[in-house]
Every structure is written in structure tokens, then in C-alpha cells.
Design a protein around this motif. Structure first.
Motif, short mmCIF file in Angstrom:
data_model
loop_
_atom_site.label_atom_id
_atom_site.label_comp_id
_atom_site.label_asym_id
_atom_site.label_seq_id
_atom_site.Cartn_x
_atom_site.Cartn_y
_atom_site.Cartn_z
N LEU A 1 -26.81 14.95 2.20
CA LEU A 1 -26.16 14.13 3.24
C LEU A 1 -26.10 14.86 4.25
O LEU A 1 -25.11 14.74 5.09
N GLY A 2 -26.89 16.01 4.42
CA GLY A 2 -26.55 17.08 5.64
C GLY A 2 -25.32 17.72 5.75
O GLY A 2 -24.94 17.75 6.97
N MET A 3 -24.70 17.87 4.43
CA MET A 3 -23.53 18.73 4.60
C MET A 3 -22.35 17.72 5.28
O MET A 3 -21.19 18.18 5.85
N GLY A 17 -13.38 19.19 7.16
CA GLY A 17 -13.10 20.16 8.03
C GLY A 17 -13.48 21.72 7.73
O GLY A 17 -13.08 22.39 8.33
N GLN A 18 -14.74 21.92 7.02
CA GLN A 18 -15.47 22.99 6.61
C GLN A 18 -16.53 23.32 7.59
O GLN A 18 -16.79 22.22 8.15
N ARG A 19 -16.98 24.46 7.57
CA ARG A 19 -18.19 24.67 8.21
C ARG A 19 -19.20 24.02 7.47
O ARG A 19 -19.07 23.67 6.12
N ASP A 20 -20.32 23.27 8.04
CA ASP A 20 -21.20 22.75 7.63
C ASP A 20 -22.83 23.51 7.54
O ASP A 20 -23.87 22.84 7.26
N ALA A 21 -22.65 24.87 7.58
CA ALA A 21 -23.88 25.61 7.37
C ALA A 21 -24.03 25.69 5.81
O ALA A 21 -23.18 25.48 4.83
N VAL A 36 -29.82 26.74 -0.88
CA VAL A 36 -30.69 27.90 -0.26
C VAL A 36 -30.44 29.31 -0.46
O VAL A 36 -31.05 30.28 -0.27
N SER A 37 -29.58 29.48 -1.56
CA SER A 37 -29.46 30.90 -2.32
C SER A 37 -30.31 31.36 -3.00
O SER A 37 -30.53 30.67 -4.20
N GLY A 38 -31.25 32.11 -2.56
CA GLY A 38 -32.37 32.71 -3.54
C GLY A 38 -31.88 33.59 -4.48
O GLY A 38 -32.37 33.67 -5.73
#
Length: 402
Positions: free
Chosen positions: A138-140, A147-151, A198-200
């Protein structure tokens, strides 16, 4: 419900929801684990009174307990020469309380979990994995709603926690024939969430953990122990020269393929910290000095471009961090802890042995490439995983119950 059982039931709920709490708030596990530890400690003292104290302290006089205490004592001693004692104390203030909490949790919880706890934990882990997958699809949007960072990287800590917890929790169910489908479903769902992120480092830990658990299941114990022991020995012994080895041996094609992981920068960082270790190999710069490492005395003799790479605050390798901050003495004590842990794992029954070996391999793979060794959320995740591993030994589920 009696007071001891009430405390333990509340602690069991806190233990069960650790992965879900991390998915919703990626720094929450130290607080949740501390609450769980306090509740189980209250339950133990309510049940046994002062007799609970020897129960808590007994493991500390074992060979492994003494090695851990020796390592922690050296961390404290290193404050004497830390150029930034306030920073060292702040790092210790994050790591120390969480370490105490996970010790209490792993010591007290396994024998006191209500029979419904594993299934609650399985549901919580499944919901956490689904939340991560949905966030990515859902694209964060859920993060923005909270209310958090969406990175994308905000999901790294949760999925790294999944890597640690999924195997030991699955092993609890795997010993019961009619619950093995739960174990398989947990592992598949956790793998889907981890590989979607995205965590390698999480993907690397997942692969290492699954591969080692499979090898430990099919090979004689001595071979599995030899594989893990050799890996840990090499990771620790070669940490100070890791950067130089990688700089000479990694083909350019691999750097190109790993460009999104900043592999060139990681090699340069490892070389810089390795050079700092060479400048002060015996005692290190002092516990917790990583965030200001360019300013420590050992870094002053380095070339300016080398000092610049030290500014990242950690070497992306916990084995190298031990060398840089605690020197050869810290590395020897860390080795003692690791190999005494393997000695303890060697006597486990087959299924818990495979799960423990998978956990060690996964944690070591992540520690080889991830952030600082003293982070509270990492300590809390390891403690949660160890608690579930010990729970599978303390009270394995029967084939007709959870």
C-alpha cells in the motif's frame, strides 16, 4: 486466578506480542520485553518468595554465566579510558537494562507460560507479517495513518525481529505432529514479509538461519557445530582485517550488483575501523564510543579520508565493533561466550538443536553486516527468540494441544 498466575499470564501476553508491537512501532520491543520481564519476576517472587533469588542467580555461576559476566565487566572497565564517558554511559544505559530484562525473561518465562501463549504468539507474529506486507503493497499508507515516517527502511527493525523469533517459535509447534502446519505457515509468512522488505541483512539472516537449521537437522551434531563454530571463529578473528580482505577479493561485478547496499562504502568503513583497531589493538577505544569514533585517540593517526569513514558511528559489523571498542581482551571474552554457548546447545534434543543453530547462524549473519551491537531493540529480539527456544524445551506441546 492466583497472583502468581495472573502476573505470568500478563507477562505471557507481553512476550507474545513483541513482533506485532515492533511492526506497529519499530522501537517498542525493549519496553515490551521489560514489562514482560517485570511481570514474570513478580510472578516468581509471588510464588517462591525469597527462594526465587537463587533461581535467578544460579546460571550466573556456570561457565557461560561467568564468561558473560567477565565480558560485561570488561565493558565497564573500559569506561576508565573512554574519551567520552558520558556517551559510554548513555550507550550502557540503553543496553544494560534491556540485557537484564531479557535475562529475567529467558530465565523465568519458559516454565510459567500458560498453554494458550504459543498460539497467541503465532497469531501476533502472523498479524505482524501481514501488516508489513500490506504496508509495502500500500505504499506505506498504514505508517502515514499512524503518524510515522513512510520510508521503507522503517520496517527493517520489525523484519529483523521476525528473522530471530520465527524459527524458535515455529520449533515450539514443530514437535507436535498436528501442529506442524502452524510451524510451516509461520515460517512461510515470516519469509514472505522478510523478502518483501528492503532489508538485505534480514534476507541474509533468513537464508543463513534456514540453511543452518536444515544442515543441523540432517547432519550429525558434530558437523553442524563445526560449521557454526568455524564461521564464528573466522568472523571474530578476521574482523580487524575484513575490510582489507574484501577490498582485495571482491570483484567489481559484485559491487555493481550490490550497489543498492552501498557495498563499496561498507568495505571502506571496515578498512577504516580495522586501521583504528591496529592503532590500539589491546584495550580498544572504550565501550560505546562508536558514535564519536573519529575523535578517539586511535583514530587521530589515520589519514583524513579514513577518519571520514569512521563518522558513520559503527562499522556495520558487530564483531569488528567489539574489537574497535573493547580490543583483543573484549574479543577473547566474546569468543568465550560464543563457544560456551555452542557447548550448551550441543546437548539439546534434535529439533531444538536445529532451531538453536538456525538462530545462531541468522543472528551472526545479521551481526556481520548490521548496525551497532548494543542496540536495545536487537537485544530484546534476541532475548525473545531465546525465551521461545527455551520454552520449547521446558514444555513441548503435546500432539493434541497447543
Amino acid at each position: 486466578m492466583s497472583a502468581p498466575k495472573g502476573f505470568c499470564a500478563a507477562g505471557a501476553v507481553a512476550l507474545a506480542v513483541v513482533p506485532l508491537a515492533m511492526a506497529l512501532a519499530n522501537r517498542s520491543s525493549p519496553l515490551i520485553v521489560a514489562i514482560a520481564a517485570l511481570l514474570f519476576t513478580a510472578g516468581a517472587f509471588a510464588e517462591h518468595g525469597r527462594d526465587a533469588l537463587p533461581l535467578l542467580l544460579r546460571p550466573l555461576v556456570s561457565a557461560l554465566g561467568l564468561a558473560v559476566l567477565g565480558f560485561l565487566a570488561w565493558c565497564l572497565v573500559s569506561l576508565a579510558w573512554s574519551p567520552f564517558p558520558a556517551l559510554s554511559l548513555r550507550m550502557l544505559g540503553e543496553f544494560g537494562p534491556t540485557l537484564i530484562a531479557v535475562y529475567l525473561l529467558a530465565r523465568l518465562a519458559p516454565d510459567r507460560l500458560p498453554p494458550w501463549t504459543p498460539m497467541l504468539a503465532a497469531i501476533a507474529l502472523a498479524l505482524a507479517c501481514l501488516f508489513v506486507i500490506a504496508s509495502l503493497r500500500l505504499g506505506m499508507a498504514p505508517q502515514r495513518l499512524l503518524g510515522q515516517r513512510d520510508a521503507l527502511f522503517v520496517l527493517n527493525r520489525p523484519v529483523l525481529t521476525f528473522v530471530l523469533v520465527a524459527g524458535p517459535l515455529a520449533s515450539y509447534f514443530a514437535v507436535a505432529r498436528h501442529r506442524r502446519i502452524v510451524a510451516a505457515a509461520l515460517l512461510l509468512l515470516a519469509a514472505a514479509a522478510i523478502l518483501s522488505s528492503v532489508s538485505g541483512a534480514a534476507a541474509m539472516g533468513l537464508i543463513a538461519g534456514l540453511a543452518m537449521a536444515a544442515l543441523a537437522w540432517v547432519l550429525p551434531k558434530r558437523f553442524g557445530l563445526a560449521i557454526v563454530g568455524t564461521g564464528l571463529a573466522l568472523a571474530l578473528a578476521l574482523a580487524p582485517v575484513e575490510g582489507d580482505i574484501l577490498a582485495r577479493s571482491m570483484p567489481e561485478a559484485i559491487h555493481t550488483r550490490l550497489e543498492h547496499s552501498s557495498s563499496r562504502a561498507r568495505v571502506a568503513i571496515a578498512q577504516s575501523f580495522g586501521a583504528a583497531v591496529a592503532a590500539d589493538p589491546w584495550r580498544g577505544a572504550g565501550y560505546g564510543t562508536g558514535p564519536r569514533f573519529p575523535e578517539v585517540p586511535a583514530a587521530q593517526a589515520l589519514e583524513p579520508e579514513m577518519r571520514e569513514m569512521l563518522a558513520v558511528g559503527h562499522p556495520h559489523n558487530s564483531f569488528l565493533q567489539v574489537w574497535a571498542e573493547l580490543g583483543v581482551v573484549g574479543a577473547i571474552l566474546a569468543a568465550a561466550v560464543l563457544f560456551l554457548t555452542l557447548r550448551g546447545v550441543a546437548v539439546l534434543p534434535k529439533a531444538p538443536f536445529a532451531a538453536a543453530m538456525g538462530l545462531i547462524a541468522a543472528a551472526a549473519a545479521i551481526a556481520f553486516v548490521e548496525h551497532g551491537a548494543w542496540q536495545a531493540w536487537w537485544t530484546a529480539g534476541l532475548g525473545t527468540a531465546i525465551t521461545w527456544l527455551r520454552a520449547s524445551l521446558a514444555r513441548p506441546p503435546r500432539s493434541d494441544t497447543a
